[in-house]
Design an enzyme around this catalytic site. Structure first.
Site, mmCIF file in Angstrom:
data_model
loop_
_atom_site.group_PDB
_atom_site.id
_atom_site.type_symbol
_atom_site.label_atom_id
_atom_site.label_comp_id
_atom_site.label_asym_id
_atom_site.label_seq_id
_atom_site.Cartn_x
_atom_site.Cartn_y
_atom_site.Cartn_z
ATOM 1 N N LYS A 10 73.276 68.646 50.861
ATOM 2 C CA LYS A 10 73.990 67.597 50.124
ATOM 3 C C LYS A 10 75.445 67.488 50.573
ATOM 4 C CE LYS A 10 73.379 69.327 45.982
ATOM 5 N NZ LYS A 10 72.663 70.589 46.280
ATOM 6 N N ARG A 85 73.784 68.508 36.862
ATOM 7 C CA ARG A 85 72.860 69.601 37.127
ATOM 8 C C ARG A 85 71.995 69.912 35.911
ATOM 9 N NH1 ARG A 85 76.061 72.196 41.428
ATOM 10 N NH2 ARG A 85 74.987 73.995 42.296
ATOM 11 N N ARG A 120 74.866 80.124 56.178
ATOM 12 C CA ARG A 120 75.858 79.082 55.951
ATOM 13 C C ARG A 120 77.279 79.642 56.031
ATOM 14 N NH1 ARG A 120 75.563 74.823 50.977
ATOM 15 N NH2 ARG A 120 76.195 76.531 49.629
ATOM 16 N N ARG A 153 80.301 82.225 51.470
ATOM 17 C CA ARG A 153 80.507 82.230 50.024
ATOM 18 C C ARG A 153 79.754 83.390 49.389
ATOM 19 N NH1 ARG A 153 79.192 76.076 48.446
ATOM 20 N NH2 ARG A 153 78.187 77.180 46.734
ATOM 21 N N ARG A 164 70.093 81.270 41.836
ATOM 22 C CA ARG A 164 70.461 79.848 41.816
ATOM 23 C C ARG A 164 69.214 78.964 41.905
ATOM 24 N NH1 ARG A 164 74.583 79.314 46.542
ATOM 25 N NH2 ARG A 164 74.948 77.216 45.759
HETATM 26 P P1 AMP Z 1 77.788 74.124 44.419
HETATM 27 O O1 AMP Z 1 78.842 74.209 45.465
HETATM 28 O O2 AMP Z 1 77.508 72.698 43.996
HETATM 29 O O3 AMP Z 1 76.525 74.852 44.812
HETATM 30 O O4 AMP Z 1 78.372 74.860 43.113
HETATM 31 C C1 AMP Z 1 78.729 76.223 43.137
HETATM 32 C C2 AMP Z 1 78.643 76.808 41.735
HETATM 33 O O5 AMP Z 1 79.528 76.116 40.850
HETATM 34 C C3 AMP Z 1 77.274 76.706 41.076
HETATM 35 O O6 AMP Z 1 76.404 77.749 41.460
HETATM 36 C C4 AMP Z 1 77.653 76.760 39.592
HETATM 37 O O7 AMP Z 1 77.989 78.072 39.196
HETATM 38 C C5 AMP Z 1 78.939 75.948 39.564
HETATM 39 N N1 AMP Z 1 78.674 74.501 39.361
HETATM 40 C C6 AMP Z 1 78.892 73.488 40.253
HETATM 41 N N2 AMP Z 1 78.550 72.301 39.747
HETATM 42 C C7 AMP Z 1 78.079 72.547 38.492
HETATM 43 C C8 AMP Z 1 77.532 71.714 37.471
HETATM 44 N N3 AMP Z 1 77.409 70.383 37.629
HETATM 45 N N4 AMP Z 1 77.142 72.332 36.305
HETATM 46 C C9 AMP Z 1 77.268 73.670 36.113
HETATM 47 N N5 AMP Z 1 77.755 74.511 37.054
HETATM 48 C C10 AMP Z 1 78.162 73.965 38.234
#
Ligand code: AMP
Length: 208
Positions: A10, A85, A120, A153, A164
């Site tokens: 994404k 999410r 990654r 990360r 996740r």
């Molecule tokens: P991402 O980079 O989108 O994978 O986000 C990294 C982390 O941030 C996720 O594993 C969650 O802990 C938190 N996070 C990001 N977006 C959301 C969301 N919309 N709702 C809840 N937690 C989020």
């Protein structure tokens, strides 16, 4: 909305789309990582949850997105990446009268995701992502444009990725049916297997 499991690609497609359509990307993950680096109150609260692979509370995320979309640069439209999410997050957008024109789901199997995320690498300042095999930087370990070192990360470590994925299946996947049934939105699905260029071509042809 770019929708899909963590590691489906994404973020990479979002970078292409915001350039092409001249709109802003709203990545709640990037916003939260920014808060963690800046050591704000939100960042300090979010850090542990993010490292464990859990989700930040709906209340916090909804507040964050609501204030972000008030900013002037969002008037021409925006691209959500990693948001919503959960069903309550999607409902909050409806309450706010935010029209979602397109939802593009990029899917991938759990095995592919585990392989992808463990390889990654990430450029914190820009959000650019690479993969050590499938989308390698020109010089291993360094960003193509700035030459800054890349990082892995914490939440891309294998056990965290598994957590996740579990949360994705439980809390996020139900949004597929939610948006499929939402008449005001165009829902599209594509398989995320393939080169970055091939997926980009599929995304663009959907939007054309
Ligand atoms: P991402 O980079 O989108 O994978 O986000 C990294 C982390 O941030 C996720 O594993 C969650 O802990 C938190 N996070 C990001 N977006 C959301 C969301 N919309 N709702 C809840 N937690 C989020």
């Amino acid at each position: 909305i770019l929708f899909g499991p963590p590691g489906a690609g994404k973020g990479t497609q979002a970078k292409m789309l915001i350039d092409k359509f001249d709109i802003v990307q709203i990545s709640t993950g990037d916003m939260l990582r920014g808060a963690v680096s800046a050591r704000t109150a939100l960042g300090l609260r979010a850090k542990k949850v993010m490292e464990s692979g859990g989700l930040i509370s709906d209340e916090i995320i909804i507040g964050l997105v609501k204030s972000r979309i008030q900013e002037a640069d969002c008037q021409a439209g925006c691209l959500f990446d990693g948001f919503p999410r959960t069903i309550p997050q999607a409902l909050a957008m409806i309450d706010e009268k935010i029209d979602i024109d397109h939802v593009i789901e990029i899917s991938a199997s759990d095995e592919d995701i585990i392989d992808r995320l463990s390889g990654r690498r990430f450029h914190p300042a820009s959000g650019r992502t690479y993969h050590i095999n499938h989308n390698a930087p020109k010089r291993p370990g360094f960003d193509d444009l700035t030459g800054d070192p890349l990082i892995q990360r914490d939440d891309d470590l294998e056990d965290t990725v598994k957590t996740r994925l579990k949360i994705y299946h439980q809390q996020t996947k139900p949004l597929v049916e939610f948006y499929r049934n939402l008449k005001s939105t165009h829902y599209h699905h594509l398989n995320g297997l393939g080169s970055v260029e091939a997926i980009t071509e599929k995304v663009l042809s959907i939007l054309r």
